[in-house]
Design a protein around this motif. Sequence first.
Motif, PDB file in Angstrom:
ATOM      1  N   TYR A  11       0.832  -1.201   0.000  1.00 18.34           N
ATOM      2  CA  TYR A  11       0.000   0.000   0.000  1.00 18.34           C
ATOM      3  C   TYR A  11       0.870   1.257   0.000  1.00 18.34           C
ATOM      4  O   TYR A  11       0.607   2.201  -0.750  1.00 18.34           O
ATOM      5  CB  TYR A  11      -0.929   0.005   1.218  1.00 18.34           C
ATOM      6  CG  TYR A  11      -1.794   1.231   1.298  1.00 18.34           C
ATOM      7  CD1 TYR A  11      -2.899   1.375   0.471  1.00 18.34           C
ATOM      8  CD2 TYR A  11      -1.501   2.253   2.189  1.00 18.34           C
ATOM      9  CE1 TYR A  11      -3.693   2.504   0.532  1.00 18.34           C
ATOM     10  CE2 TYR A  11      -2.286   3.387   2.259  1.00 18.34           C
ATOM     11  CZ  TYR A  11      -3.388   3.503   1.434  1.00 18.34           C
ATOM     12  OH  TYR A  11      -4.158   4.628   1.490  1.00 18.34           O
ATOM     13  N   ARG A  12       1.929   1.243   0.794  1.00 16.10           N
ATOM     14  CA  ARG A  12       2.832   2.394   0.856  1.00 16.10           C
ATOM     15  C   ARG A  12       3.476   2.644  -0.502  1.00 16.10           C
ATOM     16  O   ARG A  12       3.532   3.785  -0.976  1.00 16.10           O
ATOM     17  CB  ARG A  12       3.909   2.156   1.917  1.00 16.10           C
ATOM     18  CG  ARG A  12       4.890   3.319   2.069  1.00 16.10           C
ATOM     19  CD  ARG A  12       6.066   2.964   2.964  1.00 16.10           C
ATOM     20  NE  ARG A  12       6.844   1.849   2.485  1.00 16.10           N
ATOM     21  CZ  ARG A  12       7.755   1.920   1.492  1.00 16.10           C
ATOM     22  NH1 ARG A  12       7.979   3.069   0.892  1.00 16.10           N
ATOM     23  NH2 ARG A  12       8.425   0.853   1.110  1.00 16.10           N
ATOM     24  N   THR A  13       3.923   1.582  -1.158  1.00 14.44           N
ATOM     25  CA  THR A  13       4.557   1.761  -2.458  1.00 14.44           C
ATOM     26  C   THR A  13       3.554   2.179  -3.521  1.00 14.44           C
ATOM     27  O   THR A  13       3.898   2.956  -4.416  1.00 14.44           O
ATOM     28  CB  THR A  13       5.312   0.490  -2.899  1.00 14.44           C
ATOM     29  OG1 THR A  13       4.415  -0.616  -2.917  1.00 14.44           O
ATOM     30  CG2 THR A  13       6.478   0.198  -1.984  1.00 14.44           C
ATOM     31  N   GLN A  14       2.317   1.701  -3.431  1.00 11.14           N
ATOM     32  CA  GLN A  14       1.289   2.133  -4.377  1.00 11.14           C
ATOM     33  C   GLN A  14       1.021   3.631  -4.230  1.00 11.14           C
ATOM     34  O   GLN A  14       0.875   4.346  -5.233  1.00 11.14           O
ATOM     35  CB  GLN A  14      -0.015   1.360  -4.160  1.00 11.14           C
ATOM     36  CG  GLN A  14       0.036  -0.051  -4.663  1.00 11.14           C
ATOM     37  CD  GLN A  14      -1.199  -0.846  -4.298  1.00 11.14           C
ATOM     38  OE1 GLN A  14      -1.893  -0.548  -3.333  1.00 11.14           O
ATOM     39  NE2 GLN A  14      -1.468  -1.881  -5.064  1.00 11.14           N
ATOM     40  N   GLN A  15       0.969   4.096  -3.004  1.00  8.99           N
ATOM     41  CA  GLN A  15       0.762   5.518  -2.764  1.00  8.99           C
ATOM     42  C   GLN A  15       1.936   6.332  -3.302  1.00  8.99           C
ATOM     43  O   GLN A  15       1.749   7.411  -3.878  1.00  8.99           O
ATOM     44  CB  GLN A  15       0.578   5.786  -1.263  1.00  8.99           C
ATOM     45  CG  GLN A  15      -0.663   5.160  -0.677  1.00  8.99           C
ATOM     46  CD  GLN A  15      -1.915   5.724  -1.301  1.00  8.99           C
ATOM     47  OE1 GLN A  15      -2.067   6.923  -1.441  1.00  8.99           O
ATOM     48  NE2 GLN A  15      -2.816   4.840  -1.696  1.00  8.99           N
ATOM     49  N   GLN A  16       3.129   5.822  -3.128  1.00 11.33           N
ATOM     50  CA  GLN A  16       4.325   6.518  -3.612  1.00 11.33           C
ATOM     51  C   GLN A  16       4.314   6.591  -5.143  1.00 11.33           C
ATOM     52  O   GLN A  16       4.634   7.637  -5.720  1.00 11.33           O
ATOM     53  CB  GLN A  16       5.578   5.810  -3.121  1.00 11.33           C
ATOM     54  CG  GLN A  16       6.859   6.494  -3.513  1.00 11.33           C
ATOM     55  CD  GLN A  16       8.083   5.775  -2.979  1.00 11.33           C
ATOM     56  OE1 GLN A  16       7.990   4.683  -2.437  1.00 11.33           O
ATOM     57  NE2 GLN A  16       9.227   6.389  -3.136  1.00 11.33           N
ATOM     58  N   GLU A  45       9.767  -1.705  -6.871  1.00 17.20           N
ATOM     59  CA  GLU A  45       9.536  -2.089  -5.476  1.00 17.20           C
ATOM     60  C   GLU A  45       8.103  -2.570  -5.290  1.00 17.20           C
ATOM     61  O   GLU A  45       7.848  -3.577  -4.618  1.00 17.20           O
ATOM     62  CB  GLU A  45       9.834  -0.907  -4.557  1.00 17.20           C
ATOM     63  CG  GLU A  45       9.764  -1.247  -3.091  1.00 17.20           C
ATOM     64  CD  GLU A  45      10.100  -0.057  -2.202  1.00 17.20           C
ATOM     65  OE1 GLU A  45      10.269  -0.280  -0.996  1.00 17.20           O
ATOM     66  OE2 GLU A  45      10.180   1.084  -2.707  1.00 17.20           O
ATOM     67  N   ARG A  46       7.155  -1.868  -5.908  1.00 24.67           N
ATOM     68  CA  ARG A  46       5.745  -2.270  -5.822  1.00 24.67           C
ATOM     69  C   ARG A  46       5.544  -3.660  -6.416  1.00 24.67           C
ATOM     70  O   ARG A  46       4.862  -4.500  -5.829  1.00 24.67           O
ATOM     71  CB  ARG A  46       4.874  -1.247  -6.545  1.00 24.67           C
ATOM     72  CG  ARG A  46       3.390  -1.596  -6.524  1.00 24.67           C
ATOM     73  CD  ARG A  46       2.569  -0.621  -7.309  1.00 24.67           C
ATOM     74  NE  ARG A  46       2.934  -0.703  -8.733  1.00 24.67           N
ATOM     75  CZ  ARG A  46       2.376   0.039  -9.669  1.00 24.67           C
ATOM     76  NH1 ARG A  46       1.465   0.929  -9.370  1.00 24.67           N
ATOM     77  NH2 ARG A  46       2.739  -0.091 -10.933  1.00 24.67           N
TER      78      ARG A  46
END
Length: 66
Positions: A11-16, A45-46
């Motif tokens: 989720y963090r990488t998707q937001q990034q 990374e995602r």
Amino acid sequence: MSLRDLARELYRTQQQVERLEKLLLSAAPEEQAAIQLELQDARAERLQFQKMIDGRKDSSPLPRRF
């Protein structure tokens, strides 16, 4: 790493990735190359986290034969 932790990181990488994509649209031409490189790293990374989650979900034990 637990499945929950993997999901959080995904989720963090998707937001990034989304943030960088929006930033790229409004960036000046001289900044676009640097943002493209960062976006490429974030997408990699995602993808890595997505593969880890998919591997966890698909790792069901083989049926046992008696």
